[in-house]
Design a protein around this motif. Structure first.
Motif, short mmCIF file in Angstrom:
data_model
loop_
_atom_site.label_atom_id
_atom_site.label_comp_id
_atom_site.label_asym_id
_atom_site.label_seq_id
_atom_site.Cartn_x
_atom_site.Cartn_y
_atom_site.Cartn_z
N LEU A 692 0.94 -1.32 0.06
CA LEU A 692 0.00 0.14 0.09
C LEU A 692 0.78 1.38 0.18
CD1 LEU A 692 -3.05 -0.68 2.48
CD2 LEU A 692 -2.94 0.03 0.09
N GLY A 693 1.32 1.59 -1.78
CA GLY A 693 1.88 2.89 -1.13
C GLY A 693 3.43 2.51 -1.03
N ALA A 694 4.01 1.34 -0.88
CA ALA A 694 5.65 1.34 -0.17
C ALA A 694 6.65 1.71 -1.19
CB ALA A 694 5.19 0.21 0.62
N ALA A 695 7.85 1.25 -0.79
CA ALA A 695 9.11 1.64 -1.49
C ALA A 695 8.87 0.05 -2.06
CB ALA A 695 10.11 2.02 -0.51
N PRO A 696 9.60 -0.22 -3.26
CA PRO A 696 10.00 -1.03 -4.39
C PRO A 696 10.26 -1.74 -3.20
CG PRO A 696 10.65 0.68 -5.73
CD PRO A 696 10.45 1.18 -4.30
N THR A 697 10.31 -3.99 -3.12
CA THR A 697 10.80 -4.58 -2.56
C THR A 697 11.35 -5.59 -3.24
OG1 THR A 697 9.00 -5.00 -0.87
CG2 THR A 697 10.67 -6.81 -1.06
N TYR A 698 13.40 -6.33 -3.25
CA TYR A 698 13.52 -6.68 -3.95
C TYR A 698 13.68 -8.12 -3.29
CZ TYR A 698 14.74 -2.01 -4.92
OH TYR A 698 15.41 -0.19 -5.18
N VAL A 699 13.88 -8.98 -4.56
CA VAL A 699 13.36 -10.76 -3.97
C VAL A 699 14.79 -11.53 -5.10
CG1 VAL A 699 11.93 -12.79 -5.01
CG2 VAL A 699 10.91 -11.23 -3.86
N LYS A 700 15.53 -11.63 -4.32
CA LYS A 700 16.85 -12.31 -4.99
C LYS A 700 16.72 -14.01 -5.12
CE LYS A 700 21.96 -13.64 -4.16
NZ LYS A 700 23.18 -13.31 -3.49
#
Length: 799
Positions: A692-700
Motif C-alpha cells: 500500500l504505497g510502499a517502496a519497492p521490494t527486492y527478491v533474490k
C-alpha cells in the motif's frame, strides 16, 4: 342398532366434553372447600402451583411484549405469545396480559386492533383445541400471521397505503408468525416439545427472540439523559453470553440484540455493529477474568462510536455499555455457571466437535445477518436530491433577490432568453475562479439590473453554499460506503471463520496406534490422539499424568520418529499438550534502522512473527513525515495488523480493514501510512507480497534480483477496497532472499547500487550485516528515516 350406538358413543360430542370439564372443575372446587372447612387451610397440588406460576409468567411476558413497538407503530410480539401459549390457562393468562399491555402502552386504535387479534387467535385455539391439525407446530403461528394481517388490513385501509406501509405490513405479519413459532419452542416445558436434534437450537433461538423482544419493550424507558434501560440490559446480556458462551454465542447475541435496538429507532442501524463487536470481544475473553471481558466490550463499543462518528451513533451507548458492564460484573457466579452450562452444546458427539458445529452455525448466521444488514444499508442510502447543478445557484439567487424586484417580469419573462444567455456566459469564469465578479456578466445584463451589486453578492453566497453541499454530499457518500464495506468485510470474516471451523481435524488411526505404542515403549503414562488437518498436517494431543515428559526434546524426537514427521510443541496447558508438525523451512531475518537527522525517533516501524499454522509475516510501515507523530502512526498500523493477522484474519481483508479504519481516523486531519507486508508459508515456500504505497521490494532468486514495485495509495488514502492493493505471488526456495526497505534508503535516486549489493549477498553472509550495510551506504541526499529488513529462506536442520 346397538353396535351402531356403541360405535358412535366411543367419540364424545363437543357438548359432552364441555359437561365433563365442568363436572371436573366443580369436583375440584368442592374438594378445596371441604379441606378449608376441616383444617382451615387449602393445600394446592404441586402441579397446580407450577401451572399457576407458568400462567403468571405468561401474563407478565405478554404484558411486556405487547408494548414492544417496532417500525414506529407495530407491536406483533404480544399476539405471537398468545398464539404460542395454547388454549389452556397459560393462553388465557397471555391473552389477559397482551390486552392489558396493549391498552396501557399503545394508542387506542392500534391497542384495539392488537387486542382484537389476540382475542381472535385465542378463540381459534380454544374452539378447535381437539382438532388434530391445530396441534401441528405451524398451525397457530400461521393463524397468528393471518389474523395480524386481517386486522392490519382493516385499520390500514382507512389510512391509505404507501410502499413503506406495504413492506411494514408484510414484515409485521411474518414477525407475528415467526415469533409464535420460536416462542412456542422457548416456552415449552423441559422435556416436552419436538424430540429431534433441532429442538435444542430452536429452543435457544426462541429464548433469544424472547430476550430481544423484551429489550425492545424496555428500550424506550430512559434512566437519565437518554440512557435506555433496554440498551443497558442488552449490553449486559451480550457480555454475559459472550463471556460464558464464547465468540459464537457473543456474536449471535450481540447482532440479535443490536438489530432489536435498531428496530426501535428510525435512525441508521448501527447498534448491531456495536453490540456485535462487543459480543465478539467478550467471547474472545472467555476463560479470562470477568473485568477483562467487561473492558473489552466497552472498548469495542467505544471503537464503534469512533468509527461511525460522522454517521451519528448516539454517544449514550458508551454510558449504557459501562452501566451494562457493571450489571454484568454483578451477576452471581452460580447463575453465570448455569448459563454457561446451558450454552454448552449437548449431544452424543465429542464436546469439542459439537461446539465447533454450533459455533459454525452461529457464525454462518451472524455472517448472513451482517450481509443482510449491509444490503439493507445500501438500499436505504438513496442518492441525494440533485442540488449540485450550477444552475441552482442562479435559481436560488432569483428566488431570494428577484422575487420582489419591479423588473422581474421583464428579466425573467419578456427577456428570458437574454437573461439565460448572460448567466450562461458568466458561468465558466465564475466556476473556474470559485467566485463571481461583476466583469463576468455582459454589460447589457449588468446595466439593466437595478440590484446588480446585490445580485453578484447573492450569487457568491449561493455558489459557496453549492460547494459546501457538494463537499458534504461527497463526505456522506464516502462515510456510508465505508460503513457498508465494513459490514461486508465483517460478514466475510465470519463466513471464513465458519468455513475454517467446518474443516475439522480428521482422526489418523495409524498415527494413533504408532503414538500409543511409542508412549508404551517409553513408559509414559499418557494417552495420545493423532489428527490430520485440512492441509494434511499432523496434530497430536496428549493427555494424562505423563504428558509433561513429551515436551522434552529427546522424547519429542522419539515420537517424531515414530510418526515419521518432525513435531514441535504448539500448546501446553492444564491437562493437555498439543504437538504440531514442524515446518521444513525456516527464515533468518535481519533488521537495521536509522532515524532522520535531527529527529529523536524514526517514523518507520516494522516487525516479523510466525503463526501456529506455519505462516511467517514480515511487516514494514512508514508513517507520513518523520519524528514522533510518524512513529506513532506507523506503530499503530503495525500493531493493528499484527493483531488481525494473529487472529487468523486473511491478509487482504486485514489490509482493507486497516485502510478503511485509518481513512476514518484521518478524515479530518489528513494522513497516511505506507504498508509493506510479506507472507511466507514455511511448509511450501509459497508467499505473497502486499503493498500500500510502499517502496519497492527486492527478491533474490539464485544470482538474479527482481524489483517489485506497485502503484497503490498508502493506507488511509486508499478506499479500503481489496482491489486497491498491490499483490505479488512468490515461490521461494532455500537460499532465496527478500529485501524490504523504506523510501529513505534510495530516496528518489537510482537503486542500482542496492541491487548490486544484494546480488553479492551469499548464503554465508548474515542478513543483519546486509541490512546494516544498506543503511550505512544509502545515498547522501536521502533525508528521510531509513529501515531495511532482510529475510533469507533455508532448510530447517534435522535434529
Amino acid at each position: 342398532m346397538e353396535a351402531v350406538h356403541n360405535a358412535g358413543s366411543a367419540r364424545p360430542t363437543q357438548e359432552e366434553k364441555g359437561m365433563t370439564a365442568r363436572n371436573t372443575i366443580h369436583a375440584k372446587l368442592d374438594q378445596l372447600r371441604r379441606q378449608s372447612r376441616q383444617t382451615g387451610q387449602v393445600r394446592l397440588p404441586a402441579r397446580a402451583l407450577a401451572l399457576g406460576i407458568r400462567a403468571g409468567i405468561h401474563l407478565l411476558l405478554a404484558a411486556v411484549l405487547a408494548g414492544a413497538v417496532i417500525f414506529q407503530d407495530s407491536a406483533p410480539f404480544g399476539l405471537a405469545l398468545v398464539a404460542a401459549s395454547g388454549p389452556g390457562i397459560r393462553g388465557a393468562a397471555a391473552l389477559a396480559g397482551a390486552c392489558f399491555g396493549s391498552l396501557t402502552v399503545l394508542e387506542f386504535s392500534p391497542a384495539l386492533r392488537y387486542s382484537s387479534a389476540c382475542i381472535l387467535t385465542f378463540a381459534v385455539s380454544f374452539a378447535f383445541y381437539d382438532w388434530k391439525p391445530i396441534r401441528k407446530p405451524w398451525t397457530m403461528p400461521a393463524a397468528a400471521g393471518v389474523l395480524c394481517a386481517f386486522t392490519g388490513l382493516i385499520t390500514q385501509s382507512r389510512a391509505g397505503w404507501t410502499e413503506a406501509d406495504v413492506i411494514y405490513f408484510v414484515l409485521e405479519s411474518l414477525l407475528a408468525a415467526g415469533g409464535a413459532w420460536v416462542f412456542r419452542a422457548a416456552l415449552s416445558p423441559s422435556g416436552q416439545g419436538t424430540p429431534d436434534k433441532a429442538a435444542s437450537p430452536l429452543r435457544r433461538a426462541g429464548l433469544l427472540a424472547l430476550l430481544c423482544a423484551c429489550l425492545i419493550s424496555l428500550a424506550p424507558l430512559t434512566l437519565y439523559r437518554g440512557i435506555s434501560l433496554g440498551r443497558l440490559l442488552a449490553a449486559a446480556a451480550v457480555l454475559t453470553c459472550g463471556w460464558q458462551g464464547g465468540v459464537a454465542a457473543g456474536a449471535v447475541t450481540g447482532v440479535s440484540a443490536g438489530l432489536a435496538m435498531d428496530l426501535t429507532s428510525s435512525a441508521m442501524p448501527l447498534y448491531a455493529m456495536a453490540l456485535g463487536l462487543a459480543g465478539l470481544t467478550a467471547g474472545l475473553c472467555r476463560g479470562r477474568p470477568r473485568p477483562a471481558a467487561a473492558l473489552a466490550g466497552v472498548g469495542s463499543c467505544a471503537a464503534a462510536v469512533l468509527w461511525t462518528w460522522d454517521l451519528g451513533l448516539d454517544l449514550s451507548i458508551l454510558y449504557e455499555a459501562v452501566l451494562g458492564s457493571l450489571v454484568f460484573c454483578a451477576i452471581p457466579v452460580r447463575q453465570m455457571r448455569t448459563l454457561g452450562a446451558w450454552l454448552t452444546p449437548e449431544g452424543s458427539v465429542p464436546a469439542d466437535r459439537q461446539a465447533k458445529r454450533l459455533a459454525r452455525q452461529h457464525l454462518e448466521g451472524a455472517s448472513q445477518a451482517f450481509r443482510s444488514l449491509g444490503e439493507c444499508l445500501r438500499t436505504a442510502f438513496q442518492p441525494t436530491e440533485n442540488d449540485s447543478d450550477i444552475s441552482s445557484v442562479f435559481d436560488r439567487t432569483a428566488s431570494r433577490l428577484c422575487r420582489g424586484c419591479t423588473l422581474r417580469g421583464r428579466c425573467w419573462q419578456r427577456d428570458y432568453n437574454a437573461t439565460f444567455t448572460a448567466l450562461n456566459d458568466a458561468t465558466p469564469a465564475m466556476v473556474e475562479r470559485g467566485r463571481a465578479q461583476a466583469g463576468d456578466f455582459p454589460r447589457y445584463f449588468a446595466d439593466k439590473c437595478i440590484h446588480f451589486s446585490d445580485f453578484v453578492s447573492t450569487v457568491n453566497e449561493e455558489l459557496t453554499a453549492l460547494f459546501y453541499r457538494r463537499q458534504y454530499n461527497a463526505r456522506i457518500r464516502e462515510s456510508r460506503t465505508a460503513v457498508g464495506r465494513q459490514y461486508d468485510q465483517l460478514s466475510q470474516l465470519l463466513g471464513e471463520a465458519a468455513a475454517e471451523l467446518s474443516r475439522e481435524l480428521t482422526p489418523d488411526p495409524l498415527g494413533d496406534r504408532r503414538a500409543r505404542q511409542r508412549l508404551a515403549q517409553l513408559g509414559v503414562d499418557a494417552q495420545a490422539a493423532v489428527y490430520r488437518d485440512g492441509r494434511g498436517l499432523t496434530w497430536v494431543e496428549i493427555q494424562g499424568p505423563g504428558r509433561g515428559e513429551m515436551t522434552r526434546p529427546s522424547r519429542l524426537t522419539e515420537l517424531s520418529q515414530a510418526l515419521g514427521v518432525p513435531l514441535r510443541v504448539e500448546e501446553e496447558g492444564e491437562g493437555l499438550v498439543c504437538l504440531l508438525q514442524q515446518e521444513p523451512l525456516m527464515a533468518l531475518a535481519g533488521v537495521a534502522a536509522q532515524k532522520k537527522n535531527g529527529e529523536t525517533v524514526s517514523g518507520d516501524a516494522g516487525t516479523y512473527f510466525k503463526r501456529s499454522d506455519g505462516k511467517l509475516y514480515l511487516l514494514l510501515c512508514d508513517g507520513m513525515g518523520s519524528g514522533p507523530e510518524a512513529n506513532r502512526e506507523s506503530s499503530l498500523a503495525v500493531r493493528l495488523l499484527e493483531q488481525l493477522l494473529q487472529a487468523g484474519v486473511p491478509t487482504s481483508h486485514a489490509l482493507s480493514t486497516l485502510s478503511s479504519a485509518l481513512a476514518l481516523r484521518w478524515e479530518e486531519t489528513g494522513g497516511f501510512t505506507t504498508v509493506d507486508l510479506l507472507q511466507i508459508d514455511l511448509f511450501t515456500g509459497e508467499g505473497e507480497l502486499f503493498k500500500l504505497g510502499a517502496a519497492p521490494t527486492y527478491v533474490k532468486k539464485g544470482g538474479s534480483v527482481q524489483r517489485l514495485s506497485g502503484s497503490s495509495l498508502p493506507a488511509g488514502l486508499a478506499e479500503g477496497d481489496g482491489s486497491a492493493l498491490d499483490r505479488f505471488s512468490l515461490r521461494l526456495s532455500p537460499g532465496d532472499c527478500v529485501l524490504m526497505v523504506s523510501d529513505g534508503i534510495c530516496g528518489t535516486g537510482d537503486d542500482g547500487w542496492l541491487k548490486e549489493r544484494l546480488e553479492q549477498f551469499s548464503s554465508a553472509d548474515s542478513p543483519k550485516d546486509l541490512a546494516r550495510d544498506l543503511i550505512t551506504h544509502s545515498p547522501v541526499d536521502a533525508t528521510d528515516d531509513r529501515t531495511a529488513l532482510v529475510v533469507r529462506i533455508q532448510k530447517r536442520p534435522e535434529e
